[in-house]
Design an enzyme around this catalytic site. Structure first.
Site, short mmCIF file in Angstrom:
data_model
loop_
_atom_site.label_atom_id
_atom_site.label_comp_id
_atom_site.label_asym_id
_atom_site.label_seq_id
_atom_site.Cartn_x
_atom_site.Cartn_y
_atom_site.Cartn_z
N ASP A 78 -47.17 -1.98 -7.21
CA ASP A 78 -47.43 -1.56 -5.83
C ASP A 78 -46.88 -0.14 -5.71
O ASP A 78 -46.14 0.34 -6.57
CB ASP A 78 -46.79 -2.52 -4.82
CG ASP A 78 -47.43 -2.37 -3.43
OD1 ASP A 78 -48.10 -1.35 -3.18
OD2 ASP A 78 -47.23 -3.26 -2.58
C1 BGC Z 1 -49.31 -1.81 -0.10
C2 BGC Z 1 -50.47 -2.17 -1.00
C3 BGC Z 1 -51.47 -1.05 -1.03
C4 BGC Z 1 -50.78 0.21 -1.48
C5 BGC Z 1 -51.71 1.41 -1.56
C6 BGC Z 1 -48.74 -0.45 -0.44
O1 BGC Z 1 -47.84 -0.04 0.52
O2 BGC Z 1 -48.31 -2.78 -0.18
O3 BGC Z 1 -51.07 -3.34 -0.54
O4 BGC Z 1 -52.53 -1.38 -1.86
O5 BGC Z 1 -49.74 0.53 -0.57
O6 BGC Z 1 -52.09 1.82 -0.30
#
Ligand code: BGC
Length: 883
Positions: free
Chosen positions: A290
């Site tokens: 993530d």
């Molecule tokens: C989120 C993810 C997301 C990523 C990219 C993160 O903060 O938890 O679900 O895909 O950001 O935007």
């Protein structure tokens, strides 16, 4: 600049499995512990469904240089290129960087794209085909923009806690239903030629404390992210279950989560990534972090991470744990060559297996501006060109969006047949939730507000509306067509005017109310992602009471990201109907109108509606409980979330009315009635289960005679470096200097857990074998069939549900193990069939470390909800079934 500023070795102190950031705090034995699982499993060329792609990828990766392989694994840095995540490129082979983009309701940050109903509402359709079509359409839109990897679907959160901020992005707190959602979404997205990402693996059940930095910004004094403490049985039977379905369905990518599991960070937890995902489930795709969830270099590589996103240690730091540091780590042997090869092979196998071929299609949009002309490297404003071609990718998806949201809308109450509406004489529509946001549908960045109708919640799982049909618009259009008198008051606070309107003769009043939530980096009305409570927002309860005080025909429509408390008014006789319309997307008004006027048959609730917040038995951990250390969230309820918890509470204390739900999981009315009959169960000749045995192949090393001389990996003189952009090259011939790590020179043995660099053949787990686990888990043991008769006057959809009591003291009363959605004309019958697999009838045995069918009698229940199960039968197994 070069990304070699934070060493591959920095901050790597292995505590058991837990590679934590220095300064090291000794492991507290009282805390939950994640056991080590090394080495990181390499791909299995004999895995189903990858043969052709594997061979191609192997040939491709074999021809890559070390920096080229590293480039596949490392993002270029936050806002370094156009997508929300971008890997490095391989210009020599005409391969641009891979484009990774959110998300779960469609394309984030784009234009001329659709906004789909939330996953949760799609789950409420209980319709596999629709879930698949929705995902395919999302994939097609991603494809049309040049996106290679869509950051969806979501099974973490699964919805352990009803107030969890991101539950709407996923499907349902039931793992079987979510598993179907994951599998069909993975298939649908892939069928459009886009890589699907199952996220967030795993235990990411609340927003509070998911990232220490975010929590600090909110005023909490913690220095590590929270730990979701999950026991082995619960992990398998609940949280990991839907991910297993995604892997079985061939999902290409898995995103590891921010928080820790058993006190080891999600993206460096070897038990989770090496043990459960790659070894046991036989996942052949790649694991990405993530965004900013990576905390170490070598340790995360050893623990099974394959791609770091967005690449930098923290947004725009210009430093990476990988990039040049991964190059160095391979040169000095702390990351074995086979591990990097496996990362690259996993990524490229998935690319080829999804039908993607370099040169990849052009990326025709930018996440960082909607202007036509702008910088490619938005982080530093460089390389200005045409970056938004404004390609319209909506295709003919609007009718599908309308259908999914309508078929997911749940009719919870309908007294005296008040619905469906049929040319009512006078319709009064009340509430801000029926109308537009004064700032426009996209007025709040990442939808971080709750103004106007709730058609999307907030966070990274959002998308820009191409338009938003409000309930007020659609209902008014219908009223005009019907000659219905129509008046709306799009405010929750016009009390006197509202009362004066709805007290008039003939008024059918529809009150629109909502409750919103989202991702933790945005707070709305002090809801830090998670909801503070389960009550309606903006005085919704008062608004309903205000209307019901005057109007005897009040229909309540709820837009929400999960259950809300209806307790104060649901049984008021003046509340004639209640509908839950979830988070519906762009066609919101049309969808709710279709249901209200009976053109579409509604769905069934994918979660339980309890009487009180407490009645759910799980709550957001909203105060740090471990001093300044990682908050400890013990998932001590085990598998007993949502209906499993409510059913147990009722079984233990049948007279406790407060503990019983108002509307149980799976419940939902339709405009007709159904009868269940003729339950038949065939099968039962069960073959003995054979544990998987044997060994893996040796870890393949794909490139021979690779130079280990740092001088060969220096920053090329013919590339103009972009500030903050992450490159795989070194900025000094002295590796210690290139690493800038005072500890540079430590060997793998000195700081990695035993076995972490061992590429010799490894024993196979008995529960493993193919993507999804031991293939025998998917064998069909029984087939259940039942006849469903429409006993009413109109055609309607029924959602037959099959539950199983697995037996034993510690098991849930019942678990969902099959469902379908059937359309039945009035007076007619259909036969519904569903299979029960070995997995469906097994539990995870922590001693055996495998799925086992226990010796208890198993009962199958069939009906229309988790508490309305008119038919049941005991399963008859042949000899030899039980362990
Ligand atoms: C989120 C993810 C997301 C990523 C990219 C993160 O903060 O938890 O679900 O895909 O950001 O935007």
């Amino acid at each position: 600049m070069k990304g070699s500023l934070v060493s591959a070795l920095a901050a790597l102190v292995a505590v058991g499995d837990v590679a934590v950031a220095t300064p090291m705090t000794p492991r507290d034995d009282a805390l939950a512990y994640s056991p080590p699982h090394y080495p990181s499993p390499w791909m299995n060329p004999a895995a189903e469904d990858i043969k052709y792609a594997y061979d191609r990828a192997r040939a491709f990766v074999s021809g890559l240089t070390l920096p080229e392989k590293v480039n596949l694994t490392t993002g270029v840095g936050w806002m370094g290129e156009r997508c929300v995540g971008n890997t490095g490129s391989i210009p020599r082979l005409g391969m641009r960087g891979l484009c990774l983009q959110d998300g779960p309701v469609g394309i984030r940050f784009g234009d001329y794209n659709s906004v789909f109903p939330a996953g949760q509402l799609s789950a409420a359709t209980w319709d596999r085909v629709l879930i698949n079509k929705r995902a395919r359409a999302m994939g097609e839109e991603a494809k049309g923009k040049g996106i290679d990897i869509l950051l969806a679907p979501v099974a973490g959160p699964i919805g352990r806690i009803p107030a969890g901020g991101r539950n709407w992005e996923g499907f349902s707190p039931d793992p079987y239903l979510t598993g179907v959602g994951m599998a069909e979404s993975a298939r649908g997205i892939r069928s459009a030629g886009v890589i699907a990402t199952a996220k967030h693996f795993v235990g990411n059940e609340q927003e509070h404390f998911r990232q220490a930095g975010e929590a600090q910004g909110q005023g909490f004094d913690i220095d590590e992210s929270m730990s979701s403490n999950i026991d082995d049985k619960t992990m398998h039977e609940l949280y990991m279950w839907p991910f297993a379905d995604a892997v079985y369905a061939g999902v290409g990518a898995v995103m590891c989560s921010y928080q820790q599991v058993n006190n080891s960070y999600g993206c460096q937890n070897s038990k989770l990534l090496n043990g459960l995902l790659k070894d046991e489930l036989g996942f052949q795709g790649f694991v990405m972090s993530d965004w900013q969830a990576q905390h170490t270099g070598v340790a995360s590589a050893a623990a099974g991470l394959d791609m770091t996103m967005p690449g930098d240690t923290t947004f725009n730091s210009g430093d990476s744990f990988w990039g040049a540091n991964l190059t160095l780590a391979v040169l000095n042997g702390t990351v074995p060559a086979w591990r990097l090869d496996d990362m690259a092979l996993r990524i490229m196998t998935t690319v080829f297996n999804t039908g993607l071929e370099p040169p990849l299609p052009e990326i025709n949009f930018s996440s960082w501006t909607l202007d036509t002309v702008g910088p490619i490297h938005a982080s530093v404003g460089e390389n200005v060109e045409v970056i938004n071609q404004h390609v319209n990718v909506q295709s003919d998806h609007a009718p599908l969006i309308r259908e999914v949201a309508a078929k997911g809308t749940v009719l919870l109450k309908n007294e005296g047949g008040v619905l469906p509406l049929n040319k009512p004489k006078f319709l009064a529509v009340i509430g801000e939730d029926a109308g537009p946001n004064p700032r426009g549908p996209n007025g709040c960045p990442d939808r971080g507000c709750d103004d106007g109708t709730l058609a999307m919640a907030w966070g990274s799982g959002t998308s820009n509306f191409p338009y938003l049909v409000t309930p007020d618009q659609a209902l008014q259009a219908q009223a005009l067509e019907d000659g219905t008198r129509y008046e709306s008051i799009l405010s929750n606070y016009q009390n006197a005017a509202t009362r004066a309107l709805v007290r008039q003769d003939n008024a059918t009043t529809i009150v629109f109310v909502n409750a919103d939530s989202g991702e933790g980096y945005i707070a709305v009305d002090e809801n830090l992602g998670d909801r503070k409570n389960l009550t309606l927002w903006k005085g919704g309860d008062e608004l309903i009471k205000n209307v019901t005080s005057e109007c005897a025909n009040t229909i309540v429509v709820i837009h929400s990201t999960g259950p809300v408390l209806l307790t104060e008014w649901y049984d008021n006789p003046n509340v004639t109907a209640i509908l839950w319309a979830g988070v519906p997307g762009q066609e919101s008004g049309n969808s709710i109108t279709d249901v209200l006027y009976g053109r579409v048959s509604p769905g069934r609730t994918p979660f339980t509606w309890g009487r009180t917040l407490e009645s759910y038995g799980t709550a957001i951990l909203d105060k740090p409980n471990n001093g300044g250390g990682a908050p400890q969230d013990d998932f001590s309820e085990g598998v007993f979330i949502d209906y499993r918890h409510f059913d147990r509470a009722t079984a233990r204390n049948p007279d406790d009315a407060d503990a019983a739900p108002i509307y149980e999981f799976g419940f939902g009315l339709s405009y007709t009635t159904f009868e269940y009959s003729d339950l038949q169960i065939s099968g039962g000749a069960v073959r003995e289960y054979t544990p998987t045995e044997g060994e893996t192949i040796e870890a393949p090393v794909l490139s021979e005679d690779v130079s280990t001389d740092p001088a060969d990996y220096q920053f090329p003189t013919d590339i103009r470096p972009i500030e903050q952009f992450l490159y795989p090259f070194l900025n000094s011939t002295d590796p210690e200097k290139a690493s800038r790590d005072p500890k540079y020179g430590q060997t793998a043995e000195e700081f990695l857990p035993p076995g972490a660099t061992d590429g010799s053949p490894q024993p196979l787990l008995r529960s493993s074998g193919q993507p999804g686990g031991n293939p025998q888990l998917w064998e069909v043991l029984f087939t259940v069939s039942v006849t469903i008769t429409n006993t009413g006057d109109v055609e309607g959809d029924e959602v037959p549900q099959v539950y199983v009591s697995l037996g034993g003291d510690d098991e849930p009363v019942r678990v969902l193990r099959g469902f379908g959605r059937v359309t039945v004309p009035p007076g007619e019958s259909v036969v519904f069939k569903t299979d029960l697999t070995r997995r469906d009838l097994s539990g995870w045995d922590v001693e055996v470390q495998d799925w086992v069918i226990n010796e208890h009698e198993k009962t199958v229940w069939v009906g229309s909800s988790s508490r309305n199960l008119p038919l049941s039968a005991t399963l008859e197994f042949d000899e030899g079934t039980y362990e």
